[in-house]
Design a protein around this motif. Structure first.
Motif, PDB file in Angstrom:
ATOM      1  N   LEU A  34     -37.889 -23.202 -23.338  1.00  0.00           N
ATOM      2  CA  LEU A  34     -36.579 -23.063 -22.810  1.00  0.00           C
ATOM      3  C   LEU A  34     -36.714 -23.090 -21.408  1.00  0.00           C
ATOM      4  CD1 LEU A  34     -33.441 -23.203 -23.531  1.00  0.00           C
ATOM      5  CD2 LEU A  34     -33.644 -20.498 -23.014  1.00  0.00           C
ATOM      6  N   LEU A  35     -37.392 -22.273 -20.616  1.00  0.00           N
ATOM      7  CA  LEU A  35     -37.627 -22.698 -19.263  1.00  0.00           C
ATOM      8  C   LEU A  35     -38.375 -23.611 -18.664  1.00  0.00           C
ATOM      9  CD1 LEU A  35     -38.576 -18.753 -18.450  1.00  0.00           C
ATOM     10  CD2 LEU A  35     -36.334 -19.919 -17.675  1.00  0.00           C
ATOM     11  N   GLY A  36     -39.376 -24.136 -19.492  1.00  0.00           N
ATOM     12  CA  GLY A  36     -40.070 -25.420 -19.124  1.00  0.00           C
ATOM     13  C   GLY A  36     -39.267 -26.644 -19.367  1.00  0.00           C
ATOM     14  N   VAL A  37     -38.563 -26.745 -20.494  1.00  0.00           N
ATOM     15  CA  VAL A  37     -37.343 -27.711 -20.530  1.00  0.00           C
ATOM     16  C   VAL A  37     -36.317 -27.502 -19.249  1.00  0.00           C
ATOM     17  CG1 VAL A  37     -35.328 -28.792 -21.803  1.00  0.00           C
ATOM     18  CG2 VAL A  37     -37.545 -28.112 -22.859  1.00  0.00           C
ATOM     19  N   PRO A  43     -34.199 -29.018 -11.944  1.00  0.00           N
ATOM     20  CA  PRO A  43     -34.883 -28.361 -11.284  1.00  0.00           C
ATOM     21  C   PRO A  43     -34.067 -27.307 -10.156  1.00  0.00           C
ATOM     22  CG  PRO A  43     -35.561 -30.522 -10.969  1.00  0.00           C
ATOM     23  CD  PRO A  43     -34.397 -30.477 -11.584  1.00  0.00           C
ATOM     24  N   VAL A  44     -34.739 -26.171  -9.821  1.00  0.00           N
ATOM     25  CA  VAL A  44     -33.953 -25.098  -8.983  1.00  0.00           C
ATOM     26  C   VAL A  44     -34.158 -25.846  -7.780  1.00  0.00           C
ATOM     27  CG1 VAL A  44     -34.124 -22.963  -8.376  1.00  0.00           C
ATOM     28  CG2 VAL A  44     -34.774 -23.260 -10.507  1.00  0.00           C
ATOM     29  N   MET A  45     -32.767 -26.189  -7.194  1.00  0.00           N
ATOM     30  CA  MET A  45     -32.950 -26.687  -5.979  1.00  0.00           C
ATOM     31  C   MET A  45     -31.699 -26.116  -5.170  1.00  0.00           C
ATOM     32  SD  MET A  45     -35.581 -28.642  -5.768  1.00  0.00           S
ATOM     33  CE  MET A  45     -35.235 -29.710  -4.328  1.00  0.00           C
ATOM     34  N   LEU A  87     -35.521 -18.790 -11.306  1.00  0.00           N
ATOM     35  CA  LEU A  87     -34.453 -19.504 -11.795  1.00  0.00           C
ATOM     36  C   LEU A  87     -33.222 -18.967 -10.819  1.00  0.00           C
ATOM     37  CD1 LEU A  87     -34.604 -19.527 -15.812  1.00  0.00           C
ATOM     38  CD2 LEU A  87     -34.837 -21.686 -14.234  1.00  0.00           C
ATOM     39  N   LEU A  88     -33.394 -17.830 -10.525  1.00  0.00           N
ATOM     40  CA  LEU A  88     -32.455 -17.077  -9.842  1.00  0.00           C
ATOM     41  C   LEU A  88     -32.196 -17.027  -8.430  1.00  0.00           C
ATOM     42  CD1 LEU A  88     -32.120 -13.705 -12.114  1.00  0.00           C
ATOM     43  CD2 LEU A  88     -30.566 -16.034 -12.348  1.00  0.00           C
ATOM     44  N   LEU A  89     -33.698 -17.006  -7.839  1.00  0.00           N
ATOM     45  CA  LEU A  89     -34.194 -16.749  -6.312  1.00  0.00           C
ATOM     46  C   LEU A  89     -34.287 -18.304  -5.634  1.00  0.00           C
ATOM     47  CD1 LEU A  89     -35.602 -13.434  -6.343  1.00  0.00           C
ATOM     48  CD2 LEU A  89     -33.293 -13.983  -5.817  1.00  0.00           C
ATOM     49  N   THR A  90     -33.980 -18.497  -4.690  1.00  0.00           N
ATOM     50  CA  THR A  90     -34.441 -20.017  -4.230  1.00  0.00           C
ATOM     51  C   THR A  90     -35.702 -19.714  -3.299  1.00  0.00           C
ATOM     52  OG1 THR A  90     -32.853 -19.599  -2.620  1.00  0.00           O
ATOM     53  CG2 THR A  90     -32.076 -20.821  -4.044  1.00  0.00           C
ATOM     54  N   ALA A  91     -35.820 -18.483  -2.646  1.00  0.00           N
ATOM     55  CA  ALA A  91     -36.885 -18.180  -1.734  1.00  0.00           C
ATOM     56  C   ALA A  91     -38.132 -17.461  -2.623  1.00  0.00           C
ATOM     57  CB  ALA A  91     -36.591 -16.933  -0.925  1.00  0.00           C
ATOM     58  N   VAL A  92     -39.264 -18.323  -2.824  1.00  0.00           N
ATOM     59  CA  VAL A  92     -40.323 -17.987  -3.478  1.00  0.00           C
ATOM     60  C   VAL A  92     -40.881 -16.688  -3.006  1.00  0.00           C
ATOM     61  CG1 VAL A  92     -42.721 -18.549  -4.300  1.00  0.00           C
ATOM     62  CG2 VAL A  92     -40.790 -20.428  -4.056  1.00  0.00           C
ATOM     63  N   GLY A  93     -41.012 -16.411  -1.848  1.00  0.00           N
ATOM     64  CA  GLY A  93     -41.464 -15.000  -1.076  1.00  0.00           C
ATOM     65  C   GLY A  93     -40.734 -13.898  -1.823  1.00  0.00           C
ATOM     66  N   ASN A 149     -41.155 -28.090  -9.232  1.00  0.00           N
ATOM     67  CA  ASN A 149     -40.352 -27.543 -10.448  1.00  0.00           C
ATOM     68  C   ASN A 149     -40.992 -28.124 -11.767  1.00  0.00           C
ATOM     69  OD1 ASN A 149     -37.812 -25.646  -9.998  1.00  0.00           O
ATOM     70  ND2 ASN A 149     -38.352 -26.493  -7.951  1.00  0.00           N
ATOM     71  N   ARG A 150     -40.938 -29.645 -11.481  1.00  0.00           N
ATOM     72  CA  ARG A 150     -41.092 -30.366 -12.925  1.00  0.00           C
ATOM     73  C   ARG A 150     -42.452 -30.050 -13.490  1.00  0.00           C
ATOM     74  NH1 ARG A 150     -37.367 -34.090 -10.308  1.00  0.00           N
ATOM     75  NH2 ARG A 150     -35.280 -33.988 -11.620  1.00  0.00           N
ATOM     76  N   ALA A 151     -43.504 -29.969 -12.374  1.00  0.00           N
ATOM     77  CA  ALA A 151     -44.938 -29.406 -12.802  1.00  0.00           C
ATOM     78  C   ALA A 151     -44.970 -28.234 -13.566  1.00  0.00           C
ATOM     79  CB  ALA A 151     -45.720 -29.474 -11.521  1.00  0.00           C
ATOM     80  N   THR A 152     -44.151 -27.424 -13.059  1.00  0.00           N
ATOM     81  CA  THR A 152     -44.054 -25.914 -13.788  1.00  0.00           C
ATOM     82  C   THR A 152     -43.390 -26.227 -15.131  1.00  0.00           C
ATOM     83  OG1 THR A 152     -43.867 -24.804 -11.547  1.00  0.00           O
ATOM     84  CG2 THR A 152     -42.976 -23.754 -13.518  1.00  0.00           C
ATOM     85  N   GLY A 153     -42.406 -27.151 -15.127  1.00  0.00           N
ATOM     86  CA  GLY A 153     -41.657 -27.164 -16.398  1.00  0.00           C
ATOM     87  C   GLY A 153     -42.553 -27.772 -17.390  1.00  0.00           C
TER      88      GLY A 153
END
Length: 169
Positions: A34-37, A43-45, A87-93, A149-153
């Motif tokens: 589900l997360l991959g799709v 993508p989270v933007m 999915l919820l946070l925009t800041a990776v750190g 995001n797409r590569a992660t998916g």
């Protein structure tokens, strides 16, 4: 958000001890697919300005509810919740910082409820993760966010499909 994540990680871990292991494995596989799709299709933007446009009360309520959901899932499947946090946070750190506490809480509660895993496998997983995280970071710092995001998916969909193939074929 952090408090609700940690509290519900414990709740999810307790609920996981009450259900068969196959339920957790199936749920984990389903969430991976589900997360991959989701990452491929949308993508989270979210930008910081778009987040600041939402009222403080609404952001607080969303943080508590999303934190509870992510915490429960992390505790239930015994994961750090990396993809769900992204999915919820925009800041990776920020998401990595919170994942460290979530993963620690989930693993300690799983160890307390269900015992310690094979230490050799655990050490191999930790060392492999540290090595490949450093390698992946070199590539990730040069790529666009939508591409990442797409590569992660794609990776998540392939991983989920591989797990399904191994389990059901």
């Amino acid at each position: 958000m952090m408090a609700s994540v940690l509290c519900f990680t414990l709740v999810g871990s307790y609920v996981a001890s009450l259900v068969p292991g196959t339920t957790m494995g199936g749920f984990s596989t389903f969430m991976t697919l589900l997360l991959g799709v989701k990452f491929i299709v949308r993508p989270v933007m979210t930008t910081k300005s778009a987040m600041n446009a939402v009222s403080v009360q609404k952001r607080f309520a969303q943080s508590l509810l999303c934190g509870a959901g992510v915490g429960f899932i992390c505790g239930f499947i015994g994961a750090g919740g990396g993809m769900m946090m992204l999915l919820l946070l925009t800041a990776v750190g920020t998401s990595v910082f919170i994942m460290a506490f979530t993963a620690f809480t989930g693993s300690v509660s799983h160890f307390a409820i269900g015992g310690v895993p094979d230490l050799f496998c655990l050490i191999c997983c930790v060392l492999s993760t540290l090595l490949w995280a450093r390698i992946a970071a070199k590539f990730a710092n040069k790529a666009e966010p939508a591409t990442l995001n797409r590569a992660t998916g794609v990776v998540l969909v392939v991983l989920g499909a591989a797990i399904l193939a191994v389990n059901y074929l």
